[in-house]
Design a protein around this motif. Structure first.
Motif, short mmCIF file in Angstrom:
data_model
loop_
_atom_site.label_atom_id
_atom_site.label_comp_id
_atom_site.label_asym_id
_atom_site.label_seq_id
_atom_site.Cartn_x
_atom_site.Cartn_y
_atom_site.Cartn_z
N PHE A 45 12.68 -8.47 -2.41
CA PHE A 45 11.77 -7.39 -2.02
C PHE A 45 12.55 -6.29 -1.33
O PHE A 45 13.67 -6.49 -0.87
N ASP A 46 11.94 -5.13 -1.28
CA ASP A 46 12.54 -3.97 -0.62
C ASP A 46 11.52 -3.44 0.37
O ASP A 46 10.38 -3.17 0.00
N GLY A 47 11.91 -3.32 1.64
CA GLY A 47 11.03 -2.78 2.67
C GLY A 47 11.56 -1.45 3.16
O GLY A 47 12.76 -1.20 3.14
N ARG A 48 10.64 -0.58 3.57
CA ARG A 48 11.05 0.73 4.08
C ARG A 48 10.07 1.19 5.15
O ARG A 48 8.92 0.78 5.18
N ALA A 49 10.54 2.06 6.03
CA ALA A 49 9.71 2.64 7.08
C ALA A 49 10.01 4.13 7.19
O ALA A 49 11.16 4.54 7.07
N VAL A 50 8.96 4.91 7.38
CA VAL A 50 9.09 6.35 7.59
C VAL A 50 8.53 6.65 8.97
O VAL A 50 7.33 6.47 9.21
N PRO A 51 9.36 7.05 9.92
CA PRO A 51 8.91 7.27 11.29
C PRO A 51 7.84 8.37 11.39
O PRO A 51 7.82 9.31 10.62
N GLU A 52 6.96 8.18 12.35
CA GLU A 52 5.99 9.21 12.73
C GLU A 52 6.47 9.72 14.08
O GLU A 52 6.46 8.97 15.05
N GLY A 53 6.88 10.97 14.13
CA GLY A 53 7.51 11.45 15.35
C GLY A 53 8.91 10.89 15.43
O GLY A 53 9.73 11.10 14.55
N SER A 54 9.19 10.07 16.43
CA SER A 54 10.54 9.57 16.62
C SER A 54 10.75 8.12 16.17
O SER A 54 11.87 7.66 16.13
N PHE A 55 9.67 7.38 15.84
CA PHE A 55 9.90 5.99 15.43
C PHE A 55 8.72 5.44 14.63
O PHE A 55 7.64 6.01 14.57
N ALA A 56 8.98 4.29 13.99
CA ALA A 56 7.96 3.53 13.26
C ALA A 56 7.83 2.17 13.96
O ALA A 56 8.75 1.72 14.63
N GLU A 57 6.68 1.53 13.80
CA GLU A 57 6.45 0.25 14.47
C GLU A 57 5.63 -0.66 13.56
O GLU A 57 4.64 -0.24 12.97
N GLU A 58 6.09 -1.93 13.43
CA GLU A 58 5.39 -2.91 12.61
C GLU A 58 5.34 -4.24 13.35
O GLU A 58 6.13 -4.50 14.25
N CYS A 59 4.41 -5.09 12.94
CA CYS A 59 4.29 -6.43 13.47
C CYS A 59 4.31 -7.38 12.28
O CYS A 59 3.63 -7.14 11.28
N TRP A 60 5.12 -8.48 12.35
CA TRP A 60 5.23 -9.42 11.24
C TRP A 60 4.76 -10.79 11.67
O TRP A 60 4.95 -11.21 12.81
N TRP A 61 4.18 -11.50 10.72
CA TRP A 61 3.79 -12.89 10.90
C TRP A 61 4.30 -13.65 9.68
O TRP A 61 4.10 -13.22 8.55
N ARG A 62 4.96 -14.75 9.91
CA ARG A 62 5.52 -15.55 8.81
C ARG A 62 4.87 -16.92 8.79
O ARG A 62 4.64 -17.52 9.84
N SER A 63 4.61 -17.41 7.57
CA SER A 63 3.98 -18.71 7.39
C SER A 63 4.68 -19.44 6.25
O SER A 63 5.01 -18.83 5.24
N PRO A 64 4.88 -20.75 6.41
CA PRO A 64 5.46 -21.52 5.30
C PRO A 64 4.61 -21.36 4.04
O PRO A 64 3.38 -21.34 4.10
N GLY A 65 5.28 -21.24 2.90
CA GLY A 65 4.58 -21.02 1.63
C GLY A 65 3.57 -22.09 1.30
O GLY A 65 2.56 -21.82 0.66
N LEU A 66 3.80 -23.32 1.73
CA LEU A 66 2.88 -24.40 1.39
C LEU A 66 1.54 -24.27 2.10
O LEU A 66 0.56 -24.86 1.70
N CYS A 67 1.48 -23.47 3.17
CA CYS A 67 0.23 -23.34 3.93
C CYS A 67 -0.78 -22.41 3.26
O CYS A 67 -1.97 -22.49 3.54
N CYS A 68 -0.33 -21.51 2.43
CA CYS A 68 -1.25 -20.54 1.83
C CYS A 68 -0.78 -20.18 0.43
O CYS A 68 -0.21 -19.12 0.21
N ARG A 69 -1.00 -21.04 -0.53
CA ARG A 69 -0.57 -20.81 -1.91
C ARG A 69 -1.45 -19.78 -2.60
O ARG A 69 -2.67 -19.84 -2.51
N CYS A 70 -0.82 -18.87 -3.29
CA CYS A 70 -1.51 -17.92 -4.16
C CYS A 70 -1.31 -18.38 -5.59
O CYS A 70 -0.29 -19.00 -5.91
N PRO A 71 -2.24 -18.06 -6.48
CA PRO A 71 -2.07 -18.42 -7.90
C PRO A 71 -0.79 -17.78 -8.45
O PRO A 71 -0.36 -16.73 -7.98
N ALA A 72 -0.20 -18.40 -9.46
CA ALA A 72 1.03 -17.88 -10.05
C ALA A 72 0.86 -16.45 -10.55
O ALA A 72 1.79 -15.66 -10.54
#
Length: 77
Positions: A45-72
């Protein structure tokens, strides 16, 4: 390249300030303030951020893949 020892996590990214985006496979998403995206960290994957004013801000949450399977075919809404 993603290693075979990858922990196979899903990552939820919430954009708090500025603009951000993620590209994975043939999908591309651009996020404004308070929008979120879910993607598989085991695939390239490729992630990018474009600052608003002087900076950008994000919050991430990670979960093991087995906990929330999506269809293929992927998750659609």
């Amino acid at each position: 390249m993603i290693r075979q020892s990858d922990p196979e996590l899903y990552q939820l990214s919430l954009n708090l300030r500025g603009r951000s985006g993620v590209s994975q496979g043939r999908q591309d998403v651009c996020l404004s303030r308070m929008e979120m995206v879910l993607y598989d960290s085991s695939r390239p994957f490729d992630g990018r951020a474009v600052p608003e004013g002087s900076f950008a801000e994000e919050c991430w949450w990670r979960s093991p893949g087995l906990c929330c399977r999506c269809p293929a075919a992927g998750c659609t809404g």
